[in-house]
Design a protein around this motif. Sequence first.
Motif, PDB file in Angstrom:
ATOM      1  N   SER A 102      48.834  20.582  45.974  1.00 50.12           N
ATOM      2  CA  SER A 102      49.157  19.170  46.073  1.00 50.12           C
ATOM      3  C   SER A 102      49.105  18.476  44.728  1.00 50.12           C
ATOM      4  O   SER A 102      49.693  17.402  44.554  1.00 50.12           O
ATOM      5  CB  SER A 102      48.187  18.477  47.048  1.00 50.12           C
ATOM      6  N   ALA A 103      48.416  19.101  43.749  1.00 46.49           N
ATOM      7  CA  ALA A 103      48.228  18.446  42.452  1.00 46.49           C
ATOM      8  C   ALA A 103      49.023  19.095  41.338  1.00 46.49           C
ATOM      9  O   ALA A 103      49.299  18.443  40.318  1.00 46.49           O
ATOM     10  CB  ALA A 103      46.749  18.409  42.075  1.00 46.49           C
ATOM     11  N   LEU A 104      49.360  20.381  41.463  1.00 43.56           N
ATOM     12  CA  LEU A 104      50.041  21.036  40.337  1.00 43.56           C
ATOM     13  C   LEU A 104      50.925  22.162  40.822  1.00 43.56           C
ATOM     14  O   LEU A 104      50.809  22.640  41.947  1.00 43.56           O
ATOM     15  CB  LEU A 104      49.017  21.532  39.313  1.00 43.56           C
ATOM     16  N   GLU A 105      51.778  22.605  39.900  1.00 40.86           N
ATOM     17  CA  GLU A 105      52.594  23.795  40.078  1.00 40.86           C
ATOM     18  C   GLU A 105      52.144  24.807  39.038  1.00 40.86           C
ATOM     19  O   GLU A 105      51.801  24.431  37.905  1.00 40.86           O
ATOM     20  CB  GLU A 105      54.082  23.462  39.903  1.00 40.86           C
ATOM     21  N   TYR A 106      52.193  26.083  39.417  1.00 38.68           N
ATOM     22  CA  TYR A 106      51.591  27.072  38.518  1.00 38.68           C
ATOM     23  C   TYR A 106      52.354  28.382  38.583  1.00 38.68           C
ATOM     24  O   TYR A 106      53.086  28.657  39.534  1.00 38.68           O
ATOM     25  CB  TYR A 106      50.125  27.309  38.888  1.00 38.68           C
ATOM     26  N   ALA A 107      52.101  29.185  37.523  1.00 35.23           N
ATOM     27  CA  ALA A 107      52.537  30.579  37.478  1.00 35.23           C
ATOM     28  C   ALA A 107      51.367  31.376  36.899  1.00 35.23           C
ATOM     29  O   ALA A 107      50.780  30.995  35.868  1.00 35.23           O
ATOM     30  CB  ALA A 107      53.778  30.742  36.619  1.00 35.23           C
ATOM     31  N   VAL A 108      50.993  32.495  37.549  1.00 31.81           N
ATOM     32  CA  VAL A 108      49.835  33.301  37.143  1.00 31.81           C
ATOM     33  C   VAL A 108      50.321  34.681  36.736  1.00 31.81           C
ATOM     34  O   VAL A 108      51.030  35.344  37.514  1.00 31.81           O
ATOM     35  CB  VAL A 108      48.807  33.420  38.286  1.00 31.81           C
ATOM     36  N   VAL A 109      49.942  35.129  35.525  1.00 28.76           N
ATOM     37  CA  VAL A 109      50.297  36.454  35.025  1.00 28.76           C
ATOM     38  C   VAL A 109      49.001  37.169  34.626  1.00 28.76           C
ATOM     39  O   VAL A 109      48.237  36.642  33.791  1.00 28.76           O
ATOM     40  CB  VAL A 109      51.248  36.364  33.815  1.00 28.76           C
ATOM     41  N   PRO A 110      48.685  38.349  35.218  1.00 28.69           N
ATOM     42  CA  PRO A 110      47.463  39.075  34.839  1.00 28.69           C
ATOM     43  C   PRO A 110      47.623  39.783  33.483  1.00 28.69           C
ATOM     44  O   PRO A 110      48.717  40.225  33.139  1.00 28.69           O
ATOM     45  CB  PRO A 110      47.290  40.092  35.970  1.00 28.69           C
ATOM     46  N   VAL A 111      46.566  39.891  32.720  1.00 26.44           N
ATOM     47  CA  VAL A 111      46.557  40.594  31.431  1.00 26.44           C
ATOM     48  C   VAL A 111      45.792  41.899  31.634  1.00 26.44           C
ATOM     49  O   VAL A 111      44.602  41.879  32.015  1.00 26.44           O
ATOM     50  CB  VAL A 111      45.908  39.746  30.327  1.00 26.44           C
ATOM     51  N   VAL A 112      46.467  43.005  31.398  1.00 22.29           N
ATOM     52  CA  VAL A 112      45.893  44.323  31.644  1.00 22.29           C
ATOM     53  C   VAL A 112      45.475  44.938  30.304  1.00 22.29           C
ATOM     54  O   VAL A 112      46.303  44.990  29.373  1.00 22.29           O
ATOM     55  CB  VAL A 112      46.891  45.229  32.367  1.00 22.29           C
ATOM     56  N   VAL A 113      44.248  45.391  30.235  1.00 18.63           N
ATOM     57  CA  VAL A 113      43.727  46.047  29.032  1.00 18.63           C
ATOM     58  C   VAL A 113      43.146  47.390  29.456  1.00 18.63           C
ATOM     59  O   VAL A 113      42.249  47.434  30.337  1.00 18.63           O
ATOM     60  CB  VAL A 113      42.641  45.186  28.340  1.00 18.63           C
ATOM     61  N   ASP A 114      43.623  48.491  28.863  1.00 26.99           N
ATOM     62  CA  ASP A 114      43.180  49.857  29.168  1.00 26.99           C
ATOM     63  C   ASP A 114      43.286  50.145  30.667  1.00 26.99           C
ATOM     64  O   ASP A 114      42.398  50.707  31.296  1.00 26.99           O
ATOM     65  CB  ASP A 114      41.738  50.098  28.712  1.00 26.99           C
ATOM     66  N   GLY A 115      44.349  49.689  31.254  1.00 30.06           N
ATOM     67  CA  GLY A 115      44.609  49.965  32.655  1.00 30.06           C
ATOM     68  C   GLY A 115      43.837  49.096  33.606  1.00 30.06           C
ATOM     69  O   GLY A 115      43.953  49.270  34.821  1.00 30.06           O
ATOM     70  N   GLN A 116      43.033  48.168  33.080  1.00 28.47           N
ATOM     71  CA  GLN A 116      42.259  47.290  33.937  1.00 28.47           C
ATOM     72  C   GLN A 116      42.638  45.830  33.679  1.00 28.47           C
ATOM     73  O   GLN A 116      42.993  45.466  32.558  1.00 28.47           O
ATOM     74  CB  GLN A 116      40.755  47.469  33.662  1.00 28.47           C
ATOM     75  N   ILE A 117      42.582  44.989  34.751  1.00 28.05           N
ATOM     76  CA  ILE A 117      42.861  43.557  34.597  1.00 28.05           C
ATOM     77  C   ILE A 117      41.723  42.930  33.848  1.00 28.05           C
ATOM     78  O   ILE A 117      40.558  42.999  34.297  1.00 28.05           O
ATOM     79  CB  ILE A 117      43.039  42.894  35.969  1.00 28.05           C
ATOM     80  N   ASP A 118      42.061  42.342  32.690  1.00 30.41           N
ATOM     81  CA  ASP A 118      41.007  41.756  31.856  1.00 30.41           C
ATOM     82  C   ASP A 118      40.818  40.259  32.177  1.00 30.41           C
ATOM     83  O   ASP A 118      39.684  39.792  32.322  1.00 30.41           O
ATOM     84  CB  ASP A 118      41.355  41.941  30.377  1.00 30.41           C
ATOM     85  N   HIS A 119      41.912  39.545  32.280  1.00 29.01           N
ATOM     86  CA  HIS A 119      41.844  38.118  32.606  1.00 29.01           C
ATOM     87  C   HIS A 119      43.224  37.655  33.120  1.00 29.01           C
ATOM     88  O   HIS A 119      44.191  38.433  33.112  1.00 29.01           O
ATOM     89  CB  HIS A 119      41.406  37.277  31.397  1.00 29.01           C
ATOM     90  N   LEU A 120      43.286  36.373  33.511  1.00 28.06           N
ATOM     91  CA  LEU A 120      44.520  35.807  34.029  1.00 28.06           C
ATOM     92  C   LEU A 120      44.999  34.671  33.130  1.00 28.06           C
ATOM     93  O   LEU A 120      44.181  33.908  32.603  1.00 28.06           O
ATOM     94  CB  LEU A 120      44.310  35.267  35.449  1.00 28.06           C
ATOM     95  N   VAL A 121      46.338  34.574  32.990  1.00 25.94           N
ATOM     96  CA  VAL A 121      46.934  33.482  32.207  1.00 25.94           C
ATOM     97  C   VAL A 121      47.719  32.580  33.178  1.00 25.94           C
ATOM     98  O   VAL A 121      48.614  33.053  33.891  1.00 25.94           O
ATOM     99  CB  VAL A 121      47.852  34.008  31.102  1.00 25.94           C
ATOM    100  N   TYR A 122      47.337  31.318  33.182  1.00 27.45           N
ATOM    101  CA  TYR A 122      47.999  30.329  34.037  1.00 27.45           C
ATOM    102  C   TYR A 122      48.889  29.420  33.172  1.00 27.45           C
ATOM    103  O   TYR A 122      48.445  28.989  32.086  1.00 27.45           O
ATOM    104  CB  TYR A 122      46.984  29.443  34.757  1.00 27.45           C
ATOM    105  N   ALA A 123      50.102  29.173  33.643  1.00 23.84           N
ATOM    106  CA  ALA A 123      50.969  28.112  33.083  1.00 23.84           C
ATOM    107  C   ALA A 123      51.132  27.075  34.184  1.00 23.84           C
ATOM    108  O   ALA A 123      51.674  27.382  35.255  1.00 23.84           O
ATOM    109  CB  ALA A 123      52.312  28.659  32.639  1.00 23.84           C
ATOM    110  N   VAL A 124      50.601  25.878  33.938  1.00 21.63           N
ATOM    111  CA  VAL A 124      50.578  24.858  35.001  1.00 21.63           C
ATOM    112  C   VAL A 124      51.198  23.549  34.496  1.00 21.63           C
ATOM    113  O   VAL A 124      51.276  23.288  33.287  1.00 21.63           O
ATOM    114  CB  VAL A 124      49.132  24.604  35.492  1.00 21.63           C
TER     115      VAL A 124
END
Length: 453
Positions: A102-124
């Motif tokens: 209700s407050a924002l629109e977003y796109a989430v892309v995971p960041v993979v390091v050594d085959g594991q998800i390290d963190h998430l990047v949001y563009a809002v």
Amino acid sequence: MRPLEKLPTIRVKLGSTIVFAVAMTLLLVFLFLGYALRESSRDTDRLRLVSAARRAAAGQLAAAPGGITVVTVGLDGQIISGTPPAPLPGYTDGLVHVGSTSALEYAVVPVVVDGQIDHLVYAVQPAPGEGFFARISETFRFLTRFWWQFLLAGLIAAVVALAMARWLARGMTQPLRDMALAARKMETGDYSQRVHTRSRDEVGQLAAAFNRMSAELESLERLRRDLVANVSHELKTPISALRAHLENLLDGVEQPDPRTLQVMLGQSERLGRLVEQLLELSRLESGELPLHREEVSLGPLVREVRSEIEVARSDAEVKIEEDLPEDLPPVFVDRERVHQVLFNLLDNAVRFTPPGGAVMVSAHRHDGSVDVHVTDTGPGIAPEHLPRLFERFYRVDPSRSAKDGGTGIGLAIARSVVEAHGGRIRAESEEGKGSVFTFELPVAPETQTRRDG
């Protein structure tokens, strides 16, 4: 003054009107189109969010695009960088997500390091609001994004409209320009100008009316010139004769005997008769000569005129006959004026009928009027003379009319008298077989009422 009245030509006015109409139409179309397509910009915005998030995740985004905020979030939900405008939804499945709250629109892309998800990047970015004003705001945001496409379409449409307006206006206003040019030439006395157009609209009707007016003016100008020439000639003849006799008397060439004085008196009477008839014709045509109407029986009136003609033309050897029904109703006319019409027509018929011929006066009732016919067995009148027969000073045989003392305005007076009574007069003729002059007179009102009852 209205705005269009300041413009110099019809083409400019028409072009300005069409361009203004096209501009207003395009503006309304663009507004309604923008309102209808305002939601389509959200898909574009989400694609921008995904692109910004991917580039940020790959370390290729130096600065976030306008209106977009990039936020880095750990798997534990802790914000590593950036400040979101509202709480962010959490995802741990390692997939790319695009959505809205209700407050924002977003796109989430995971960041993979050594085959594991390290963190998430949001563009809002903030989500569009709800309600009427929010929809209007989205509409204008859509239009401002594509303003150059709309501007280009408007310019193309305006150019096309202006070209068509100029082409149409040229064809529409050409008769008007021709009429203006013809009117300027008519100011100098050239009434032969005509306007040619195939248009059937108001401009074509105006051109047809202009042509009729110019033809009428040309005819009136011709009649005016003929009248001046004829009046000058008719006045000059008796004046020249009087002057010649007076000079002869002064020089002693002639003596003031009764014969000479009688000739001079005849010329002066002819001059006075011409002036009197001109004045009478002028009063008749202007309506200044009153008509003293009364019930008149045509039989006695015809016999009276017939006896006068037989006395005046006793040497003509022409027989005058009449054929008037006994039940012919009386007419409601000025007796003296109708007497004048009958006398003119009978006198002309006798003068132009050869010896041994006959003139017939007949009448019959026809649609509330009485048609009177004067028929002769003379040489007839050529067809080209019939249209001008009732014009002032017009003569089929000028030499004979002048010799007989006619002034050339008797038929013009007859036409004016008949038309003053609400009727019309006409002539029919065939060369070698004589002529028929017919005029209408109104039936007396009481007679008409008795007949209708």
